[in-house]
Design an enzyme around this catalytic site. Structure first.
Site, PDB file in Angstrom:
ATOM      1  N   SER A 155       0.832  -1.202   0.000  1.00 50.53           N
ATOM      2  CA  SER A 155       0.000   0.000   0.000  1.00 50.53           C
ATOM      3  C   SER A 155       0.873   1.261   0.000  1.00 50.53           C
ATOM      4  O   SER A 155       1.677   1.434  -0.916  1.00 50.53           O
ATOM      5  CB  SER A 155      -0.954  -0.042   1.193  1.00 50.53           C
ATOM      6  OG  SER A 155      -1.981   0.908   1.067  1.00 50.53           O
ATOM      7  N   ASP A 251     -10.129  -3.779  -5.335  1.00 44.26           N
ATOM      8  CA  ASP A 251      -9.294  -2.727  -4.763  1.00 44.26           C
ATOM      9  C   ASP A 251      -9.521  -1.450  -5.553  1.00 44.26           C
ATOM     10  O   ASP A 251      -9.452  -1.447  -6.787  1.00 44.26           O
ATOM     11  CB  ASP A 251      -7.816  -3.146  -4.834  1.00 44.26           C
ATOM     12  CG  ASP A 251      -6.891  -2.210  -4.064  1.00 44.26           C
ATOM     13  OD1 ASP A 251      -7.326  -1.109  -3.668  1.00 44.26           O
ATOM     14  OD2 ASP A 251      -5.718  -2.587  -3.862  1.00 44.26           O
ATOM     15  N   HIS A 281      -7.801  -5.025  -0.968  1.00 47.25           N
ATOM     16  CA  HIS A 281      -6.670  -4.277  -0.422  1.00 47.25           C
ATOM     17  C   HIS A 281      -6.418  -4.736   1.019  1.00 47.25           C
ATOM     18  O   HIS A 281      -7.344  -5.040   1.764  1.00 47.25           O
ATOM     19  CB  HIS A 281      -6.999  -2.784  -0.453  1.00 47.25           C
ATOM     20  CG  HIS A 281      -5.807  -1.894  -0.327  1.00 47.25           C
ATOM     21  ND1 HIS A 281      -4.999  -1.570  -1.391  1.00 47.25           N
ATOM     22  CD2 HIS A 281      -5.286  -1.254   0.746  1.00 47.25           C
ATOM     23  CE1 HIS A 281      -4.033  -0.768  -0.987  1.00 47.25           C
ATOM     24  NE2 HIS A 281      -4.182  -0.556   0.311  1.00 47.25           N
TER      25      HIS A 281
END
Length: 313
Positions: A155, A251, A281
């Site tokens: 991320s 995501d 995610h």
């Protein structure tokens, strides 16, 4: 758009967190956001046994902004050095929240993993997180100069990893980076990408929350327009190290991640794209409790091992 539904084990795990907060991220303090992330990680790792590694040490790296805490996971005979940058929207997360992730990476790849506790927002705006990430990589290059050096992260940490790779490519006397491992990284601030519309109901993070995180980080005066804040801004990706890019099907960031992988390939960079259509995610945090995420983690480490094997001697 794809038709694979979210893995039911992911849905069940997220349900354990309770209903999504009606409070927007913009209305919470940094510490409130961090506590929420710690609470979530506690659920995701509940009952998980510690992953043994040969030795773990906590140290400090002298960076341009002061001392940077790092945790080193030492295998008995390292195959590479991997600097790991945790996720959390540049606001949450840390060495402890990602301890199971970094332990598994070290165990399954044989890497000496350097987990970096970089400075975060809102107390430390850009370029503080990026500077700490880059300075930690410079330091890590000296640990085993004869071994491959990888930058990795999930991320926001994946964003930092991609940006550090760009900075190392562009700089004079920069450390040689041999590979980049980007796990669902933030690539740009395009909130109109197809996946932003398709995944609005897939995530506990709303598009407005994402807008807030990106604005806090990448719209700061020092970050405006900089490819060292968001790698999708780079005019060219030529000359970057080989990449492993992991993308989750459900995501908000999916479209930009796939486009970045395509751009890397078009610019002559070797790319291994790992696409997990049933995951969301943050799946790397779910691996202790979600079999599909556990399998994705194994594919990730297999891809890292393959990348290292293919590097020139």
């Amino acid at each position: 758009m794809h038709n694979t539904p979210i893995d039911p084990d992911v849905t069940a795990l997220l349900d354990e967190l309770g209903p999504s907060s009606p409070v927007a991220a913009a209305d919470l303090t940094g510490e409130e956001l961090r506590q929420g992330a710690r609470d979530a990680i506690a659920v995701f790792t509940r009952g998980a046994a510690p992953i043994p590694v040969h030795r773990v040490t906590d140290e400090f790296v002298q960076g341009r902004g002061g001392k940077i805490p790092v945790r080193l996971y030492h295998p008995e005979t390292p195959t590479s050095v991997m600097v790991y940058l945790h996720g959390g929207a540049w606001i949450t997360g840390g060495i402890d929240t990602h301890d199971l992730v970094t332990r598994r990476l070290s165990r399954d790849t044989g890497a000496l993993v350097v987990s970096v506790d970089y400075r975060m927002l809102p107390e430390h705006p850009f370029p503080a997180p990026f500077d700490d990430a880059y300075d930690a990589v410079v330091w890590a290059r000296s640990l085993h100069p004869g071994l491959p050096l990888l930058v990795a992260g999930d991320s926001a940490g994946g964003t930092l990893s991609a940006c550090v790779a760009l900075r190392a490519r562009d700089g004079v006397d920069s450390p040689r980076i041999d590979g980049q491992v980007l796990v669902y990284p933030g690539i740009d601030d395009d909130l109109d990408a197809p996946s932003m519309r398709e995944c609005r109901d897939c995530s506990r993070t709303s598009v407005e929350d994402l807008r807030f995180f990106l604005h806090q980080y990448a719209s700061h005066e020092a970050a405006a327009g900089s490819a060292y804040a968001l790698p999708g801004r780079a005019a060219s990706l030529t000359g970057l190290p080989p990449a492993v890019v992991a993308v989750a099907g459900h995501d908000l960031l999916r479209s930009s991640e796939k486009e970045y992988a395509r751009r890397l390939q078009d610019d002559g960079v070797s790319v291994t794209l790992l696409f997990d259509p049933e995951l969301v995610h943050s799946w790397i945090d779910f691996a202790p409790r979600v079999p599909a995420a556990d399998r994705a983690f194994t594919r990730l480490t297999d891809a890292v091992n393959d990348l290292v094997r293919r590097l020139p001697a």
